[in-house]
Design an enzyme around this catalytic site. Structure first.
Site, PDB file in Angstrom:
ATOM      1  N   SER A 167       0.825  -1.188   0.015  1.00 52.97           N
ATOM      2  CA  SER A 167      -0.016   0.141  -0.019  1.00 52.97           C
ATOM      3  C   SER A 167       0.848   1.553   0.005  1.00 52.97           C
ATOM      4  O   SER A 167       1.769   1.302   0.800  1.00 52.97           O
ATOM      5  CB  SER A 167      -0.927   0.009   1.393  1.00 52.97           C
ATOM      6  OG  SER A 167      -1.746   1.162   1.400  1.00 52.97           O
ATOM      7  N   LYS A 178      -1.206  -0.857  -4.510  1.00 50.10           N
ATOM      8  CA  LYS A 178      -2.452  -0.198  -3.948  1.00 50.10           C
ATOM      9  C   LYS A 178      -2.065   1.001  -3.708  1.00 50.10           C
ATOM     10  O   LYS A 178      -0.926   1.560  -3.006  1.00 50.10           O
ATOM     11  CB  LYS A 178      -3.060  -0.662  -2.731  1.00 50.10           C
ATOM     12  CG  LYS A 178      -4.492   0.100  -2.280  1.00 50.10           C
ATOM     13  CD  LYS A 178      -4.996  -0.509  -0.955  1.00 50.10           C
ATOM     14  CE  LYS A 178      -4.308  -0.112   0.236  1.00 50.10           C
ATOM     15  NZ  LYS A 178      -5.227  -0.746   1.199  1.00 50.10           N
ATOM     16  N   LYS A 207      -3.393   5.124  -2.561  1.00 50.50           N
ATOM     17  CA  LYS A 207      -4.298   6.041  -1.977  1.00 50.50           C
ATOM     18  C   LYS A 207      -4.621   7.138  -2.900  1.00 50.50           C
ATOM     19  O   LYS A 207      -3.609   7.708  -3.375  1.00 50.50           O
ATOM     20  CB  LYS A 207      -3.823   6.434  -0.659  1.00 50.50           C
ATOM     21  CG  LYS A 207      -3.461   5.589   0.412  1.00 50.50           C
ATOM     22  CD  LYS A 207      -4.507   4.890   0.909  1.00 50.50           C
ATOM     23  CE  LYS A 207      -4.334   3.874   2.143  1.00 50.50           C
ATOM     24  NZ  LYS A 207      -5.600   3.257   2.679  1.00 50.50           N
ATOM     25  N   ASP A 230      -7.452   3.375  -3.414  1.00 49.16           N
ATOM     26  CA  ASP A 230      -8.013   3.164  -2.507  1.00 49.16           C
ATOM     27  C   ASP A 230      -8.540   4.521  -1.782  1.00 49.16           C
ATOM     28  O   ASP A 230      -7.690   5.609  -1.791  1.00 49.16           O
ATOM     29  CB  ASP A 230      -7.385   2.418  -1.069  1.00 49.16           C
ATOM     30  CG  ASP A 230      -7.955   2.486   0.379  1.00 49.16           C
ATOM     31  OD1 ASP A 230      -9.177   2.916   0.384  1.00 49.16           O
ATOM     32  OD2 ASP A 230      -7.381   2.152   1.321  1.00 49.16           O
ATOM     33  N   GLU A 282     -11.404   0.762  -3.513  1.00 51.29           N
ATOM     34  CA  GLU A 282     -11.733   0.420  -2.315  1.00 51.29           C
ATOM     35  C   GLU A 282     -12.263   1.696  -1.534  1.00 51.29           C
ATOM     36  O   GLU A 282     -11.866   2.670  -1.598  1.00 51.29           O
ATOM     37  CB  GLU A 282     -10.495   0.341  -1.353  1.00 51.29           C
ATOM     38  CG  GLU A 282     -10.730  -0.380  -0.133  1.00 51.29           C
ATOM     39  CD  GLU A 282      -9.268  -0.688   0.520  1.00 51.29           C
ATOM     40  OE1 GLU A 282      -9.734  -1.214   1.778  1.00 51.29           O
ATOM     41  OE2 GLU A 282      -8.420  -0.613   0.030  1.00 51.29           O
ATOM     42  N   ASP A 342     -14.653  -1.632   2.747  1.00 47.88           N
ATOM     43  CA  ASP A 342     -13.715  -1.942   3.676  1.00 47.88           C
ATOM     44  C   ASP A 342     -14.361  -1.176   5.015  1.00 47.88           C
ATOM     45  O   ASP A 342     -15.076  -2.006   5.899  1.00 47.88           O
ATOM     46  CB  ASP A 342     -12.461  -0.830   3.483  1.00 47.88           C
ATOM     47  CG  ASP A 342     -11.432  -1.074   4.707  1.00 47.88           C
ATOM     48  OD1 ASP A 342     -11.552  -1.617   5.713  1.00 47.88           O
ATOM     49  OD2 ASP A 342     -10.358  -0.469   4.391  1.00 47.88           O
ATOM     50  N   LYS A 383     -10.361  -6.960   7.702  1.00 45.75           N
ATOM     51  CA  LYS A 383      -9.495  -6.434   8.428  1.00 45.75           C
ATOM     52  C   LYS A 383      -9.875  -7.189  10.065  1.00 45.75           C
ATOM     53  O   LYS A 383     -11.079  -6.781  10.614  1.00 45.75           O
ATOM     54  CB  LYS A 383      -9.295  -5.090   8.752  1.00 45.75           C
ATOM     55  CG  LYS A 383      -8.723  -4.443   7.459  1.00 45.75           C
ATOM     56  CD  LYS A 383      -8.580  -3.068   7.546  1.00 45.75           C
ATOM     57  CE  LYS A 383      -8.118  -2.260   6.379  1.00 45.75           C
ATOM     58  NZ  LYS A 383      -8.108  -0.838   6.245  1.00 45.75           N
ATOM     59  N   GLY A 394      -4.472  -3.920   5.607  1.00 39.30           N
ATOM     60  CA  GLY A 394      -3.198  -3.540   6.711  1.00 39.30           C
ATOM     61  C   GLY A 394      -3.692  -2.226   7.357  1.00 39.30           C
ATOM     62  O   GLY A 394      -4.508  -1.393   6.682  1.00 39.30           O
TER      63      GLY A 394
END
Length: 381
Positions: A135, A161, A163, A189, A214, A239, A263, A291
């Site tokens: 990530s 991934k 952000k 994400d 996400e 998520d 998670k 994570g």
């Protein structure tokens, strides 16, 4: 199961570099370690709550309060035969999933050590190794982002991934595709940074052929996600919206997503995470393990969880060195071959604690026995 004593420790670990999302920037990992003692063994859990209520309403402070005032006294007042009973014992307490999870994780670890099996084996995991991705936070420049993507691809990570947030979305994704093409597994994400008013922009994400986007919309929403998914080719992964197997059932029924990120801390423990995994498997919904900047203990629990059969998408469980100069476990988590981490076979979560480092990082700690725990509130019925 025999449980004789429970101890929590609050520690702060500096990150190698700040990690930025649409929420803000993290520079230190502030966390709670919980140790559950019994039968000559010690089970370990790690809380994923942050020091501020931006991912969820929980913080490291609320976790300590819940452990002290409610969860530890309740658990020490009960006799349990199996870790799966812990979530039922705590079920009458609303939310506070991260506080529940850290204690339940420690009980699962203790159980696996008492029964001389790996944590992965105890929860039903079958994979001998797991695929892992990485990530990447919001970087200062697109050039810095592309440099990091290249480095992690060279290290063999199986999924990238990145952000995103309004103003940092189309351009960075386009730069990654321009540089590396469309064969690399790429996802975005959003951490709830968008609304349905952004639907025209979000539909443009389809051009990048992402594995998924996400949690693009509100942290507590599934209705608008269903509306958005109907307009997108790109799979939506939920998520923050998923806190239980019931949330999962509803999201699947209305078509709010095609993928779910599990998670342990967010859903209240390993037992609930397994229920979500099983339901998704029944409905052909792939899952992966997200994570929360975990240190080694939480990272090891994620490895065990990701050994379950329906974790078919590489998770965020990168090597310890991705975030920390030194980890609180030995040996540290490493890639055993490019893009893969071997699932430990030794009893428990599979690593030893780096007690010297933990001793340097501890801010405060407290322990409880059956006699010393203050039973401020015990449910007897």
């Amino acid at each position: 199961m025999e449980i004789t004593k429970i101890k929590w420790q609050r520690i702060k670990m500096p990150l190698k570099a700040p990690f930025e999302t649409s929420f803000g920037k993290v520079v230190k990992k502030d966390m709670i370690l919980v140790r559950v003692y019994g039968g000559g063994k010690v089970g370990i859990g790690e809380s994923v709550a942050m020091p501020y209520p931006i991912y969820s309403e929980e913080t490291t402070g609320t976790v300590i309060n819940m452990l002290e005032e409610f969860l530890i006294p309740i658990l020490l007042d009960k006799e349990i035969q199996h870790p799966s009973e812990v979530s039922e014992i705590f079920s009458f307490i609303r939310r506070n999933n991260m506080a529940k999870a850290v204690l339940e994780m420690a009980v699962w670890d203790l159980y696996s050590k008492q029964t001389n099996q790996s944590l992965a084996g105890a929860i039903g995991g079958t994979s001998k190794e797991i695929e892992v991705g990485v990530s990447i936070g919001i970087e200062p420049t697109i050039e810095k982002l592309v440099e990091k993507v290249e480095r992690f691809l060279d290290e063999g990570y199986r999924k990238i991934k990145v952000k995103i947030k309004p103003g940092w979305d189309l351009a960075p994704l386009q730069a990654i595709r321009d540089r590396f093409g469309y064969s690399i597994p790429l996802m975005a994400d959003a951490n709830s940074a968008y609304t349905l008013d952004d639907i025209d922009l979000l539909k443009q994400l389809d051009q990048f052929h992402l594995l998924m986007i996400e949690q693009p919309l509100a942290h507590d929403d599934i209705i608008d996600h269903a509306k958005l998914q109907a307009e997108l080719v790109t799979p939506i992964c939920l998520d923050e919206s998923i806190h239980s197997v019931e949330d999962t059932r509803k999201a699947i029924e209305i078509g709010a997503c095609k993928i779910i990120n599990i998670k342990v801390g967010r859903v209240g423990g390993i037992t609930e995470a397994k229920k979500i995994h099983d339901l998704c498997e029944q409905h052909n919904i792939p899952v992966w393990c997200g994570g929360m900047l975990e240190a080694g203990v939480g990272r090891a629990h994620n490895i065990a969880l990701a050994s379950l059969a329906n974790f078919t998408i590489p998770g965020d469980t990168s090597a310890s060195s991705r975030y920390f100069n030194e980890d609180i476990i030995v040996p540290e988590v490493t890639l055993t071959r490019p893009g893969f981490i071997t699932v430990p076979e030794k009893p428990g979560f599979g690593f030893d604690l780096n007690e010297h480092l933990i001793g340097q990082l501890v801010l405060n700690e407290k322990e409880y026995t059956k006699d010393s725990a203050e039973k401020a509130f015990i449910r007897t019925n």
